[in-house]
Motif scaffolding. Structure first.
Motif, PDB file in Angstrom:
ATOM      1  N   LEU A  84      45.907   5.158  54.512  1.00  0.00           N
ATOM      2  CA  LEU A  84      46.211   4.738  53.320  1.00  0.00           C
ATOM      3  C   LEU A  84      47.490   5.678  52.840  1.00  0.00           C
ATOM      4  O   LEU A  84      47.683   6.641  53.234  1.00  0.00           O
ATOM      5  CB  LEU A  84      45.258   4.678  52.468  1.00  0.00           C
ATOM      6  CG  LEU A  84      44.039   3.838  52.989  1.00  0.00           C
ATOM      7  CD1 LEU A  84      42.732   4.345  51.823  1.00  0.00           C
ATOM      8  CD2 LEU A  84      44.446   2.782  52.727  1.00  0.00           C
ATOM      9  N   PRO A  85      48.338   5.035  51.801  1.00  0.00           N
ATOM     10  CA  PRO A  85      49.677   5.781  51.402  1.00  0.00           C
ATOM     11  C   PRO A  85      48.927   7.107  50.504  1.00  0.00           C
ATOM     12  O   PRO A  85      47.878   7.006  49.815  1.00  0.00           O
ATOM     13  CB  PRO A  85      50.412   4.668  50.849  1.00  0.00           C
ATOM     14  CG  PRO A  85      49.329   3.957  50.360  1.00  0.00           C
ATOM     15  CD  PRO A  85      48.541   3.738  51.465  1.00  0.00           C
ATOM     16  N   GLY A  86      49.954   8.247  50.355  1.00  0.00           N
ATOM     17  CA  GLY A  86      49.697   8.808  49.286  1.00  0.00           C
ATOM     18  C   GLY A  86      48.938  10.162  49.881  1.00  0.00           C
ATOM     19  O   GLY A  86      48.632  10.850  48.859  1.00  0.00           O
ATOM     20  N   GLU A  87      48.487  10.172  51.039  1.00  0.00           N
ATOM     21  CA  GLU A  87      47.356  11.115  51.474  1.00  0.00           C
ATOM     22  C   GLU A  87      46.265  11.110  50.864  1.00  0.00           C
ATOM     23  O   GLU A  87      45.478  12.216  50.238  1.00  0.00           O
ATOM     24  CB  GLU A  87      47.902  12.432  51.572  1.00  0.00           C
ATOM     25  CG  GLU A  87      48.987  12.713  52.607  1.00  0.00           C
ATOM     26  CD  GLU A  87      49.519  13.911  52.878  1.00  0.00           C
ATOM     27  OE1 GLU A  87      49.355  14.904  51.985  1.00  0.00           O
ATOM     28  OE2 GLU A  87      50.182  14.311  53.762  1.00  0.00           O
ATOM     29  N   VAL A  88      45.795  10.027  50.231  1.00  0.00           N
ATOM     30  CA  VAL A  88      44.431   9.808  49.453  1.00  0.00           C
ATOM     31  C   VAL A  88      43.279  10.452  50.350  1.00  0.00           C
ATOM     32  O   VAL A  88      43.206  10.127  51.629  1.00  0.00           O
ATOM     33  CB  VAL A  88      43.940   8.501  48.982  1.00  0.00           C
ATOM     34  CG1 VAL A  88      45.324   8.037  48.010  1.00  0.00           C
ATOM     35  CG2 VAL A  88      44.122   7.540  50.010  1.00  0.00           C
ATOM     36  N   PRO A  89      42.052  11.037  49.799  1.00  0.00           N
ATOM     37  CA  PRO A  89      41.113  11.589  50.521  1.00  0.00           C
ATOM     38  C   PRO A  89      40.283  10.341  51.130  1.00  0.00           C
ATOM     39  O   PRO A  89      39.774   9.493  50.440  1.00  0.00           O
ATOM     40  CB  PRO A  89      40.238  12.319  49.524  1.00  0.00           C
ATOM     41  CG  PRO A  89      40.637  11.703  48.242  1.00  0.00           C
ATOM     42  CD  PRO A  89      42.046  11.434  48.345  1.00  0.00           C
ATOM     43  N   GLU A  90      40.134  10.357  52.487  1.00  0.00           N
ATOM     44  CA  GLU A  90      39.207   9.173  52.963  1.00  0.00           C
ATOM     45  C   GLU A  90      38.004   9.773  53.647  1.00  0.00           C
ATOM     46  O   GLU A  90      38.120  10.997  54.344  1.00  0.00           O
ATOM     47  CB  GLU A  90      40.096   8.819  54.242  1.00  0.00           C
ATOM     48  CG  GLU A  90      39.376   7.497  55.006  1.00  0.00           C
ATOM     49  CD  GLU A  90      40.236   7.162  56.078  1.00  0.00           C
ATOM     50  OE1 GLU A  90      39.658   6.893  57.224  1.00  0.00           O
ATOM     51  OE2 GLU A  90      41.361   7.029  56.014  1.00  0.00           O
ATOM     52  N   VAL A 125      37.532   8.778  46.174  1.00  0.00           N
ATOM     53  CA  VAL A 125      37.317   8.860  47.692  1.00  0.00           C
ATOM     54  C   VAL A 125      37.441   7.741  48.132  1.00  0.00           C
ATOM     55  O   VAL A 125      36.734   6.738  47.592  1.00  0.00           O
ATOM     56  CB  VAL A 125      36.141   9.880  47.970  1.00  0.00           C
ATOM     57  CG1 VAL A 125      35.681   9.404  49.444  1.00  0.00           C
ATOM     58  CG2 VAL A 125      36.104  11.148  47.573  1.00  0.00           C
ATOM     59  N   TRP A 126      38.214   7.376  49.135  1.00  0.00           N
ATOM     60  CA  TRP A 126      38.574   6.203  49.955  1.00  0.00           C
ATOM     61  C   TRP A 126      37.590   6.130  51.349  1.00  0.00           C
ATOM     62  O   TRP A 126      37.300   7.047  51.751  1.00  0.00           O
ATOM     63  CB  TRP A 126      40.100   6.091  50.099  1.00  0.00           C
ATOM     64  CG  TRP A 126      40.578   5.922  48.559  1.00  0.00           C
ATOM     65  CD1 TRP A 126      40.843   6.905  48.076  1.00  0.00           C
ATOM     66  CD2 TRP A 126      41.047   4.616  48.133  1.00  0.00           C
ATOM     67  NE1 TRP A 126      41.535   6.447  46.775  1.00  0.00           N
ATOM     68  CE2 TRP A 126      41.695   5.125  47.137  1.00  0.00           C
ATOM     69  CE3 TRP A 126      40.945   3.266  48.473  1.00  0.00           C
ATOM     70  CZ2 TRP A 126      42.326   4.246  46.005  1.00  0.00           C
ATOM     71  CZ3 TRP A 126      41.527   2.388  47.533  1.00  0.00           C
ATOM     72  CH2 TRP A 126      42.131   2.835  46.291  1.00  0.00           C
ATOM     73  N   HIS A 153      44.066  -1.574  59.609  1.00  0.00           N
ATOM     74  CA  HIS A 153      44.091  -0.125  59.696  1.00  0.00           C
ATOM     75  C   HIS A 153      43.581   0.248  60.923  1.00  0.00           C
ATOM     76  O   HIS A 153      42.569  -0.511  61.414  1.00  0.00           O
ATOM     77  CB  HIS A 153      43.480   0.380  58.584  1.00  0.00           C
ATOM     78  CG  HIS A 153      43.880   0.214  57.242  1.00  0.00           C
ATOM     79  ND1 HIS A 153      45.308   0.864  56.813  1.00  0.00           N
ATOM     80  CD2 HIS A 153      43.546  -0.506  56.092  1.00  0.00           C
ATOM     81  CE1 HIS A 153      45.618   0.224  55.695  1.00  0.00           C
ATOM     82  NE2 HIS A 153      44.481  -0.645  55.239  1.00  0.00           N
ATOM     83  N   TYR A 154      43.816   1.361  61.588  1.00  0.00           N
ATOM     84  CA  TYR A 154      43.345   1.611  62.912  1.00  0.00           C
ATOM     85  C   TYR A 154      43.255   0.687  63.805  1.00  0.00           C
ATOM     86  O   TYR A 154      42.228   0.389  64.640  1.00  0.00           O
ATOM     87  CB  TYR A 154      41.686   2.301  62.619  1.00  0.00           C
ATOM     88  CG  TYR A 154      41.880   3.560  61.621  1.00  0.00           C
ATOM     89  CD1 TYR A 154      42.405   4.853  62.315  1.00  0.00           C
ATOM     90  CD2 TYR A 154      41.223   3.448  60.514  1.00  0.00           C
ATOM     91  CE1 TYR A 154      42.257   5.646  61.346  1.00  0.00           C
ATOM     92  CE2 TYR A 154      41.056   4.564  59.644  1.00  0.00           C
ATOM     93  CZ  TYR A 154      41.611   5.806  59.954  1.00  0.00           C
ATOM     94  OH  TYR A 154      41.761   6.814  59.234  1.00  0.00           O
ATOM     95  N   GLY A 155      44.156  -0.336  63.834  1.00  0.00           N
ATOM     96  CA  GLY A 155      44.310  -1.337  64.849  1.00  0.00           C
ATOM     97  C   GLY A 155      43.736  -2.717  64.465  1.00  0.00           C
ATOM     98  O   GLY A 155      43.824  -3.642  65.583  1.00  0.00           O
TER      99      GLY A 155
END
Length: 302
Positions: A84-90, A125-126, A153-155
């Motif tokens: 995800l953009p912006g380095e949001v916490p995942e 938190v994402w 995402h992740y393929g």
């Protein structure tokens, strides 16, 4: 990173010594059915461990192993998203097939979510959950994640989920009684406006500004029992407000003098609060102190 404990589990930072145990967690091919890679191959799983061990991110975030009674039963992460953009916490959580159906994934994920939103104070938190991974989506639902869409995402296609902090226990409003409403409106109105607050309410004896769900009131009340504020007496000492970057702290500190504020502890600026704390301390004409704390970023001159 922090050691986290729940009723049945311990979450501790991943180390090199955990490599064999983590490879074992992913040995069952069923663990890889929602991944683009086959982690049942020990070499592929080991490369995944390498990536996790190599991660260097914000304090308090990273990769954990999930232990139950001393046995590694899974892995989890809370770190800036690689997708995800912006380095949001995942947030991510994986429990070995042999331990599925016992609520361990929910327990571990809840501990990390509480750590992120509560201890670290993250604004959100994402999570990315594979479209077909019904069990993981149920975990996210139980934790209060909101489904905001989908993407590749992740393929493969994943649901994009977000969890937001609860309002429970958070400030509703702060009220300051002031001896001179006009002066307070000038100094506080400028500073709060620069920080994104907007005027919320106004009445003959007071005015308030709002940011999100919180508002700040200044009021010249007829019930005042003293002519001025003294911050060194019992009661309110100061307000501390976040500022986005160190450069913005520098700019506000430089301009504050023209809007009713004077610097405090100027000889120690910007580290009066300690070497790792970048902040400006200001006082207005009524004696109220505010601390402007940089959230991140380099100083303007760096």
């Amino acid at each position: 990173m922090t050691l986290l404990a729940t009723a049945r589990l311990t979450l501790r930072p991943l180390t090199e010594a955990d490599r064999e145990a983590v490879v074992k967690v992913f040995a069952d091919p069923a663990m890889s059915r929602y991944f683009a890679a086959d982690f049942s191959d020990p070499a592929v799983a080991s490369e995944m461990v390498d990536r996790r061990l190599a991660h260097r991110g914000p304090a308090g975030q990273g990769h954990w192993v999930i232990e139950r009674d001393g046995e590694v039963v899974g892995v989890a992460h809370l770190r800036p998203s690689w997708e995800l953009p912006g380095e949001v916490p995942e947030l991510g959580y994986y429990v070995a097939s042999a331990h599925a159906g016992q609520g361990l994934a929910t327990e571990a994920a809840r501990a990390l979510l509480d750590h992120g939103l509560g201890t670290l104070g993250l604004p959100a938190v994402w999570a990315l959950v594979h479209e077909r991974n019904a069990a993981s989506r149920k975990v996210a639902e139980r934790l209060g994640f909101l489904d905001v869409g989908s993407g590749v995402h992740y393929g493969d296609r994943h649901r994009v989920l977000v969890a937001l902090p609860s309002v429970h226990g958070r400030p509703h409003h702060i009220e300051l009684w002031v001896p001179d409403l006009a002066e307070a409106s000038r100094s506080w109105g400028w500073l709060l406006g620069e920080l994104g607050w907007r005027e919320f309410q106004r009445w003959p004896a007071g005015v308030s500004w709002r940011l999100g769900g919180t508002y700040l009131v200044v009021e010249e009340s007829p019930a005042l029992s003293a002519a001025g504020h003294e911050r060194t007496r019992p009661g309110l000492n100061h307000l501390a407000l976040h500022v986005g970057t160190r450069a913005e702290v520098d700019e506000l500190a430089a301009r504050a003098g023209g809007h009713g504020w004077r610097p405090l502890f100027a000889e120690k600026y910007p580290h009066a609060g300690g070497p790792a704390h970048y902040a400006a301390y200001l006082e207005n004409e009524a004696g109220f102190e505010v601390e402007l704390v940089a959230a991140e970023g380099p100083a303007a001159a760096e």
